[in-house]
Design a protein around this motif. Sequence first.
Motif, PDB file in Angstrom:
ATOM      1  N   LEU A  82       0.825  -1.208   0.000  1.00 30.45           N
ATOM      2  CA  LEU A  82       0.000   0.000   0.000  1.00 30.45           C
ATOM      3  C   LEU A  82       0.859   1.258   0.000  1.00 30.45           C
ATOM      4  O   LEU A  82       0.587   2.213  -0.737  1.00 30.45           O
ATOM      5  CB  LEU A  82      -0.927  -0.007   1.213  1.00 30.45           C
ATOM      6  CG  LEU A  82      -2.057  -1.041   1.213  1.00 30.45           C
ATOM      7  CD1 LEU A  82      -2.870  -0.935   2.495  1.00 30.45           C
ATOM      8  CD2 LEU A  82      -2.962  -0.870   0.005  1.00 30.45           C
ATOM      9  N   GLY A  83       1.890   1.261   0.848  1.00 30.37           N
ATOM     10  CA  GLY A  83       2.763   2.427   0.914  1.00 30.37           C
ATOM     11  C   GLY A  83       3.481   2.686  -0.392  1.00 30.37           C
ATOM     12  O   GLY A  83       3.568   3.830  -0.853  1.00 30.37           O
ATOM     13  N   GLY A  84       3.998   1.620  -1.024  1.00 27.08           N
ATOM     14  CA  GLY A  84       4.674   1.782  -2.300  1.00 27.08           C
ATOM     15  C   GLY A  84       3.739   2.251  -3.398  1.00 27.08           C
ATOM     16  O   GLY A  84       4.106   3.087  -4.237  1.00 27.08           O
ATOM     17  N   TRP A  85       2.514   1.719  -3.395  1.00 31.13           N
ATOM     18  CA  TRP A  85       1.514   2.116  -4.391  1.00 31.13           C
ATOM     19  C   TRP A  85       1.191   3.607  -4.271  1.00 31.13           C
ATOM     20  O   TRP A  85       1.204   4.351  -5.257  1.00 31.13           O
ATOM     21  CB  TRP A  85       0.268   1.265  -4.203  1.00 31.13           C
ATOM     22  CG  TRP A  85      -0.908   1.660  -5.049  1.00 31.13           C
ATOM     23  CD1 TRP A  85      -0.882   2.071  -6.354  1.00 31.13           C
ATOM     24  CD2 TRP A  85      -2.277   1.709  -4.647  1.00 31.13           C
ATOM     25  NE1 TRP A  85      -2.156   2.352  -6.795  1.00 31.13           N
ATOM     26  CE2 TRP A  85      -3.031   2.138  -5.761  1.00 31.13           C
ATOM     27  CE3 TRP A  85      -2.936   1.415  -3.458  1.00 31.13           C
ATOM     28  CZ2 TRP A  85      -4.412   2.299  -5.711  1.00 31.13           C
ATOM     29  CZ3 TRP A  85      -4.312   1.548  -3.413  1.00 31.13           C
ATOM     30  CH2 TRP A  85      -5.038   1.993  -4.529  1.00 31.13           C
ATOM     31  N   ILE A  86       0.916   4.058  -3.039  1.00 29.71           N
ATOM     32  CA  ILE A  86       0.605   5.472  -2.818  1.00 29.71           C
ATOM     33  C   ILE A  86       1.813   6.343  -3.112  1.00 29.71           C
ATOM     34  O   ILE A  86       1.698   7.424  -3.712  1.00 29.71           O
ATOM     35  CB  ILE A  86       0.106   5.682  -1.370  1.00 29.71           C
ATOM     36  CG1 ILE A  86      -1.207   4.917  -1.143  1.00 29.71           C
ATOM     37  CG2 ILE A  86      -0.087   7.168  -1.068  1.00 29.71           C
ATOM     38  CD1 ILE A  86      -1.683   4.931   0.293  1.00 29.71           C
ATOM     39  N   TYR A  87       2.991   5.864  -2.720  1.00 31.61           N
ATOM     40  CA  TYR A  87       4.220   6.637  -2.938  1.00 31.61           C
ATOM     41  C   TYR A  87       4.472   6.853  -4.429  1.00 31.61           C
ATOM     42  O   TYR A  87       4.757   7.974  -4.871  1.00 31.61           O
ATOM     43  CB  TYR A  87       5.393   5.892  -2.301  1.00 31.61           C
ATOM     44  CG  TYR A  87       6.700   6.642  -2.327  1.00 31.61           C
ATOM     45  CD1 TYR A  87       7.027   7.521  -1.308  1.00 31.61           C
ATOM     46  CD2 TYR A  87       7.607   6.466  -3.365  1.00 31.61           C
ATOM     47  CE1 TYR A  87       8.226   8.213  -1.319  1.00 31.61           C
ATOM     48  CE2 TYR A  87       8.809   7.149  -3.389  1.00 31.61           C
ATOM     49  CZ  TYR A  87       9.115   8.027  -2.363  1.00 31.61           C
ATOM     50  OH  TYR A  87      10.298   8.719  -2.380  1.00 31.61           O
ATOM     51  N   ILE A  88       4.349   5.792  -5.215  1.00 31.03           N
ATOM     52  CA  ILE A  88       4.581   5.908  -6.663  1.00 31.03           C
ATOM     53  C   ILE A  88       3.554   6.837  -7.303  1.00 31.03           C
ATOM     54  O   ILE A  88       3.874   7.650  -8.165  1.00 31.03           O
ATOM     55  CB  ILE A  88       4.537   4.508  -7.313  1.00 31.03           C
ATOM     56  CG1 ILE A  88       5.736   3.682  -6.867  1.00 31.03           C
ATOM     57  CG2 ILE A  88       4.515   4.618  -8.840  1.00 31.03           C
ATOM     58  CD1 ILE A  88       5.689   2.243  -7.317  1.00 31.03           C
ATOM     59  N   GLY A  89       2.297   6.726  -6.846  1.00 32.33           N
ATOM     60  CA  GLY A  89       1.250   7.564  -7.420  1.00 32.33           C
ATOM     61  C   GLY A  89       1.425   9.033  -7.096  1.00 32.33           C
ATOM     62  O   GLY A  89       1.209   9.895  -7.958  1.00 32.33           O
ATOM     63  N   LEU A  90       1.830   9.345  -5.863  1.00 31.85           N
ATOM     64  CA  LEU A  90       1.946  10.738  -5.448  1.00 31.85           C
ATOM     65  C   LEU A  90       3.235  11.389  -5.921  1.00 31.85           C
ATOM     66  O   LEU A  90       3.232  12.531  -6.387  1.00 31.85           O
ATOM     67  CB  LEU A  90       1.849  10.825  -3.917  1.00 31.85           C
ATOM     68  CG  LEU A  90       0.510  10.458  -3.278  1.00 31.85           C
ATOM     69  CD1 LEU A  90       0.600  10.566  -1.768  1.00 31.85           C
ATOM     70  CD2 LEU A  90      -0.610  11.350  -3.793  1.00 31.85           C
ATOM     71  N   VAL A  91       4.332  10.670  -5.805  1.00 31.17           N
ATOM     72  CA  VAL A  91       5.639  11.272  -6.104  1.00 31.17           C
ATOM     73  C   VAL A  91       5.959  11.229  -7.594  1.00 31.17           C
ATOM     74  O   VAL A  91       6.455  12.205  -8.163  1.00 31.17           O
ATOM     75  CB  VAL A  91       6.740  10.563  -5.297  1.00 31.17           C
ATOM     76  CG1 VAL A  91       8.113  11.153  -5.633  1.00 31.17           C
ATOM     77  CG2 VAL A  91       6.468  10.701  -3.800  1.00 31.17           C
ATOM     78  N   PHE A  92       5.661  10.084  -8.228  1.00 30.98           N
ATOM     79  CA  PHE A  92       6.034   9.919  -9.634  1.00 30.98           C
ATOM     80  C   PHE A  92       4.841   9.997 -10.586  1.00 30.98           C
ATOM     81  O   PHE A  92       5.025   9.894 -11.797  1.00 30.98           O
ATOM     82  CB  PHE A  92       6.752   8.575  -9.824  1.00 30.98           C
ATOM     83  CG  PHE A  92       8.012   8.435  -9.031  1.00 30.98           C
ATOM     84  CD1 PHE A  92       9.172   9.093  -9.415  1.00 30.98           C
ATOM     85  CD2 PHE A  92       8.045   7.659  -7.877  1.00 30.98           C
ATOM     86  CE1 PHE A  92      10.336   8.965  -8.685  1.00 30.98           C
ATOM     87  CE2 PHE A  92       9.212   7.522  -7.141  1.00 30.98           C
ATOM     88  CZ  PHE A  92      10.362   8.185  -7.541  1.00 30.98           C
ATOM     89  N   ASP A  93       3.631  10.167 -10.020  1.00 38.13           N
ATOM     90  CA  ASP A  93       2.419  10.225 -10.842  1.00 38.13           C
ATOM     91  C   ASP A  93       2.362   9.027 -11.791  1.00 38.13           C
ATOM     92  O   ASP A  93       2.057   9.161 -12.980  1.00 38.13           O
ATOM     93  CB  ASP A  93       2.366  11.536 -11.638  1.00 38.13           C
ATOM     94  CG  ASP A  93       0.983  11.789 -12.237  1.00 38.13           C
ATOM     95  OD1 ASP A  93       0.007  11.216 -11.728  1.00 38.13           O
ATOM     96  OD2 ASP A  93       0.895  12.552 -13.206  1.00 38.13           O
ATOM     97  N   ALA A  94       2.680   7.841 -11.242  1.00 42.93           N
ATOM     98  CA  ALA A  94       2.783   6.642 -12.079  1.00 42.93           C
ATOM     99  C   ALA A  94       1.896   5.511 -11.565  1.00 42.93           C
ATOM    100  O   ALA A  94       2.222   4.337 -11.740  1.00 42.93           O
ATOM    101  CB  ALA A  94       4.237   6.179 -12.134  1.00 42.93           C
ATOM    102  N   ASP A  95       0.776   5.859 -10.928  1.00 43.63           N
ATOM    103  CA  ASP A  95      -0.147   4.832 -10.466  1.00 43.63           C
ATOM    104  C   ASP A  95      -0.781   4.141 -11.674  1.00 43.63           C
ATOM    105  O   ASP A  95      -1.484   4.781 -12.466  1.00 43.63           O
ATOM    106  CB  ASP A  95      -1.234   5.458  -9.581  1.00 43.63           C
ATOM    107  CG  ASP A  95      -2.274   4.447  -9.125  1.00 43.63           C
ATOM    108  OD1 ASP A  95      -1.985   3.242  -9.201  1.00 43.63           O
ATOM    109  OD2 ASP A  95      -3.366   4.867  -8.708  1.00 43.63           O
ATOM    110  N   PRO A  96      -0.560   2.833 -11.852  1.00 42.29           N
ATOM    111  CA  PRO A  96      -1.118   2.158 -13.035  1.00 42.29           C
ATOM    112  C   PRO A  96      -2.637   2.132 -13.055  1.00 42.29           C
ATOM    113  O   PRO A  96      -3.244   2.041 -14.126  1.00 42.29           O
ATOM    114  CB  PRO A  96      -0.542   0.732 -12.926  1.00 42.29           C
ATOM    115  CG  PRO A  96      -0.169   0.565 -11.483  1.00 42.29           C
ATOM    116  CD  PRO A  96       0.222   1.923 -11.011  1.00 42.29           C
ATOM    117  N   LEU A  97      -3.273   2.229 -11.881  1.00 38.32           N
ATOM    118  CA  LEU A  97      -4.732   2.218 -11.818  1.00 38.32           C
ATOM    119  C   LEU A  97      -5.324   3.619 -11.956  1.00 38.32           C
ATOM    120  O   LEU A  97      -6.533   3.764 -12.127  1.00 38.32           O
ATOM    121  CB  LEU A  97      -5.197   1.583 -10.506  1.00 38.32           C
ATOM    122  CG  LEU A  97      -4.743   0.138 -10.256  1.00 38.32           C
ATOM    123  CD1 LEU A  97      -5.243  -0.347  -8.899  1.00 38.32           C
ATOM    124  CD2 LEU A  97      -5.242  -0.779 -11.369  1.00 38.32           C
ATOM    125  N   GLY A  98      -4.483   4.637 -11.831  1.00 35.17           N
ATOM    126  CA  GLY A  98      -4.959   6.011 -11.966  1.00 35.17           C
ATOM    127  C   GLY A  98      -5.801   6.494 -10.801  1.00 35.17           C
ATOM    128  O   GLY A  98      -6.504   7.501 -10.914  1.00 35.17           O
TER     129      GLY A  98
END
Length: 383
Positions: A223-239
Amino acid sequence: MESVSFLEIVGLTLGRFWPVWIALAFILITGLMYQNRLGLYGRLFSSGVGIAGVMILGFWVFTALFADIIVTVDPLAQFPAMKNKLPGTIEPGTGIAFLFGGDNLARDVFSRVVSGSQIVLIIAPAATAFALMVGTVLGLPAGYFGGKTDTIVSFLANLVLAFPVILLFYLLVTPGIMETPIPYAMAGVFFMFPILFFLTLFYTKFKNRSEKLVPYMALTLLLGGWIYIGLVFDADPLGIVAIDPNELNIFVSVVFVTSPAVFRIVRGLVLDIKTRDYIAAAQTRGESPWYIMLWEILPNARGPLIVDACLRIGYTTILLGTLGYFGLGLAPESPDWGTAIKDGSRLLRLYAHPAIFPALALMSFVLGLNMLADSLREESLKD
């Protein structure tokens, strides 16, 4: 142009909030019925100040949740005939009454105030939560170990606190800085703290019980990695996890400015609590320093930290409003309360309503937080 009377404005406004009234009634009834079973939260319902704080804060929380049901029109939509119209004026094309009138850009003030609550109630509590994480993770070892650790971290915290807050925000929230990697670098650092906090929390508690440690650690990393990637790198695969660059810049700036003050509070609490007998007993049992900090000291510091969190959300809300007033907040078309106050203040002597209603919303939300904090402080002193 047709309009409705004052009493009709009041009635229609109250009617628009019907899901909020239902939710507040449920909260009040259950709180009064089960206050003896709800711990610190239940004890809030034993005083008028506590009930008022919960109800005012709950009003805005549920307003944000049900904003799509409450609003009468799109908060960004413009209706040329409604420019600077007074509260209660009926829009000729749709027949909808603009309960709080129209602003200088012919937008519905009521819908913008309601929609603005979503922005405020996302950024302020979330930024405060991250600031608490950062301040706690740094304050615990500084207060517990002392020495060079305390000296270095305290010096850095005092360095940030030495800057005037508004000047610091002018440096951090200017439009040009969003074109640099600085906001994303700061986000990359700050968003690591919650992950490290929970990993350390679970490891110190379950390090000898792998059947619990492995699932907790895996879930935290996932969960932490998913949120981190989405917030910092804007790279959440689920959007699902994403944040606007403006919001990210404000978010990390609030965390950067607020966390040193939290650090000072946590450090002071640790210096006091670590002298207690139960801390000496834990040290005698051979518990690790981080176990003692996270499972012995931190739970006994929760009262002051909860109170500070409530007050700090209020401070952050006012700060966001101040930034919006100076044009350093979100996008110009954003319905957040600070931007709305800024837009309405330009013609304040001629048309007061576009600025008054978001100002009242901001004032009432902060008032509810302060009342809740006062009640929590009184109840925590009884423990």
